[in-house]
Design a protein around this motif. Structure first.
Motif, PDB file in Angstrom:
ATOM      1  N   VAL A  19       0.841  -1.189  -0.061  1.00  0.00           N
ATOM      2  CA  VAL A  19      -0.147  -0.066  -0.292  1.00  0.00           C
ATOM      3  C   VAL A  19       0.470   0.847   0.293  1.00  0.00           C
ATOM      4  CG1 VAL A  19      -1.592   1.081   1.271  1.00  0.00           C
ATOM      5  CG2 VAL A  19      -2.097  -1.228   1.095  1.00  0.00           C
ATOM      6  N   THR A  20       2.012   1.150   0.791  1.00  0.00           N
ATOM      7  CA  THR A  20       2.888   2.208   0.826  1.00  0.00           C
ATOM      8  C   THR A  20       3.504   2.321  -0.838  1.00  0.00           C
ATOM      9  OG1 THR A  20       3.337   1.798   2.906  1.00  0.00           O
ATOM     10  CG2 THR A  20       4.846   3.716   1.539  1.00  0.00           C
ATOM     11  N   TYR A  24       3.498   5.405  -3.132  1.00  0.00           N
ATOM     12  CA  TYR A  24       4.797   6.221  -4.180  1.00  0.00           C
ATOM     13  C   TYR A  24       4.303   5.484  -5.024  1.00  0.00           C
ATOM     14  CZ  TYR A  24       9.408   8.331  -4.276  1.00  0.00           C
ATOM     15  OH  TYR A  24      10.873   8.707  -4.760  1.00  0.00           O
ATOM     16  N   ALA A  25       3.673   5.636  -5.550  1.00  0.00           N
ATOM     17  CA  ALA A  25       3.676   5.515  -7.304  1.00  0.00           C
ATOM     18  C   ALA A  25       2.739   6.418  -7.542  1.00  0.00           C
ATOM     19  CB  ALA A  25       3.403   4.085  -7.765  1.00  0.00           C
ATOM     20  N   VAL A  26       1.604   6.201  -7.242  1.00  0.00           N
ATOM     21  CA  VAL A  26       1.044   7.294  -7.441  1.00  0.00           C
ATOM     22  C   VAL A  26       1.838   9.346  -7.340  1.00  0.00           C
ATOM     23  CG1 VAL A  26      -0.992   9.134  -6.588  1.00  0.00           C
ATOM     24  CG2 VAL A  26      -1.409   6.524  -6.739  1.00  0.00           C
ATOM     25  N   CYS A  27       2.535   9.230  -5.923  1.00  0.00           N
ATOM     26  CA  CYS A  27       2.977  10.799  -6.446  1.00  0.00           C
ATOM     27  C   CYS A  27       3.971  10.154  -7.416  1.00  0.00           C
ATOM     28  CB  CYS A  27       3.606  10.210  -5.469  1.00  0.00           C
ATOM     29  SG  CYS A  27       3.237  10.498  -3.932  1.00  0.00           S
ATOM     30  N   LYS A 149       9.744   2.801   0.771  1.00  0.00           N
ATOM     31  CA  LYS A 149      10.286   2.889   2.600  1.00  0.00           C
ATOM     32  C   LYS A 149       9.399   3.331   3.085  1.00  0.00           C
ATOM     33  CE  LYS A 149      14.264  -0.434   2.201  1.00  0.00           C
ATOM     34  NZ  LYS A 149      15.364  -0.408   2.746  1.00  0.00           N
ATOM     35  N   ASP A 150       9.556   4.300   4.300  1.00  0.00           N
ATOM     36  CA  ASP A 150       9.064   5.216   4.835  1.00  0.00           C
ATOM     37  C   ASP A 150       8.168   5.419   4.488  1.00  0.00           C
ATOM     38  OD1 ASP A 150       9.190   7.630   6.712  1.00  0.00           O
ATOM     39  OD2 ASP A 150      11.324   8.188   5.961  1.00  0.00           O
ATOM     40  N   GLU A 151       6.744   4.895   5.214  1.00  0.00           N
ATOM     41  CA  GLU A 151       5.296   4.705   5.415  1.00  0.00           C
ATOM     42  C   GLU A 151       5.286   5.915   5.502  1.00  0.00           C
ATOM     43  OE1 GLU A 151       1.980   2.806   7.829  1.00  0.00           O
ATOM     44  OE2 GLU A 151       3.513   1.544   7.482  1.00  0.00           O
ATOM     45  N   GLU A 152       5.722   6.694   6.988  1.00  0.00           N
ATOM     46  CA  GLU A 152       5.211   8.631   7.026  1.00  0.00           C
ATOM     47  C   GLU A 152       5.620   9.231   6.242  1.00  0.00           C
ATOM     48  OE1 GLU A 152       6.363   9.397  10.971  1.00  0.00           O
ATOM     49  OE2 GLU A 152       5.864   7.015  11.881  1.00  0.00           O
ATOM     50  N   ARG A 153       7.279   9.468   5.333  1.00  0.00           N
ATOM     51  CA  ARG A 153       7.796  10.431   4.725  1.00  0.00           C
ATOM     52  C   ARG A 153       6.250   9.805   3.268  1.00  0.00           C
ATOM     53  NH1 ARG A 153      10.983  10.573   0.704  1.00  0.00           N
ATOM     54  NH2 ARG A 153      11.614  11.617  -0.049  1.00  0.00           N
ATOM     55  N   ILE A 154       6.417   9.268   2.635  1.00  0.00           N
ATOM     56  CA  ILE A 154       5.446   8.746   1.596  1.00  0.00           C
ATOM     57  C   ILE A 154       4.112   9.324   1.868  1.00  0.00           C
ATOM     58  CG2 ILE A 154       4.603   7.456   0.336  1.00  0.00           C
ATOM     59  CD1 ILE A 154       7.152   5.937   0.202  1.00  0.00           C
ATOM     60  N   SER A 156       3.270  11.478   4.073  1.00  0.00           N
ATOM     61  CA  SER A 156       2.669  12.857   4.462  1.00  0.00           C
ATOM     62  C   SER A 156       3.106  13.153   2.501  1.00  0.00           C
ATOM     63  CB  SER A 156       4.563  13.301   4.595  1.00  0.00           C
ATOM     64  OG  SER A 156       4.154  13.176   5.491  1.00  0.00           O
ATOM     65  N   LEU A 157       4.074  12.629   1.489  1.00  0.00           N
ATOM     66  CA  LEU A 157       4.261  13.335  -0.176  1.00  0.00           C
ATOM     67  C   LEU A 157       2.518  12.694  -0.531  1.00  0.00           C
ATOM     68  CD1 LEU A 157       7.815  11.323  -0.460  1.00  0.00           C
ATOM     69  CD2 LEU A 157       6.969  13.869  -0.448  1.00  0.00           C
TER      70      LEU A 157
END
Length: 161
Positions: A19-20, A24-27, A149-154, A156-157
């Motif tokens: 899911v993360t 990220y792929a959407v970003c 990686k970094d679920e929280e940062r992703i 937020s993005l």
């Protein structure tokens, strides 16, 4: 330079890490104007192995296969909702077979230049390392691979899009 990333495939496997990866792929798709594809592989090879090892009887294997199909739909729908919320079209693909084979096949058939996957699970044994099909795909696909990686940062993005 705008076509550095033009065709993205995100591998969805029903884990939080995938899911993360979808977020990220959407970003990535939004920032690069790339087309976005999502792939879920119903791992029939693993099902056959469980049946051969007599862990499942045939009726249990069929019930488990139905559960995996439902999971595939649920997670692909979730990825589509994530993309839709950010006005990104998402082409969904659900296939059955070996994870390694189907990832490689999708990358080739869709002319993917970037594969996005979630963080790989911790290796518990040498056997796990050898048989982890996602890790083997990372090593053998003919495109760039991004491990989200970094679920929280992703998150937020994603939210900032």
């Amino acid at each position: 330079m705008s076509d550095v990333i033009s065709r993205i495939l995100v591998y969805i496997d029903g884990t939080e890490e995938s899911v993360t990866a979808a977020e990220y792929a959407v970003c990535l798709a939004k920032s690069s104007s790339a087309t976005l594809h999502a792939l879920y592989v119903v791992n029939t090879r693993a099902l056959q192995d469980l049946l051969r090892a007599r862990i499942f009887i045939e009726s249990e294997e069929q019930e488990y296969a139905r559960d995996l199909e439902a999971d595939a739909e649920r997670y692909l729908n979730h990825a589509a909702e994530l993309a839709s919320a950010k006005n990104i079209p998402l082409a969904r693909r659900k296939v059955e077979g070996s994870v390694l084979t189907e990832i490689k096949k999708a990358v080739r058939e869709l002319d993917i230049d970037t594969l996005v996957i979630g963080a790989l699970s911790r290796v518990q044994s040498r056997r796990d390392e050898i048989y982890n099909e996602v890790e083997r795909a990372v090593r053998s696909v003919d495109c760039t691979v991004i491990i989200a990686k970094d679920e929280e940062r992703i998150w937020s993005l994603y939210e900032e899009l």
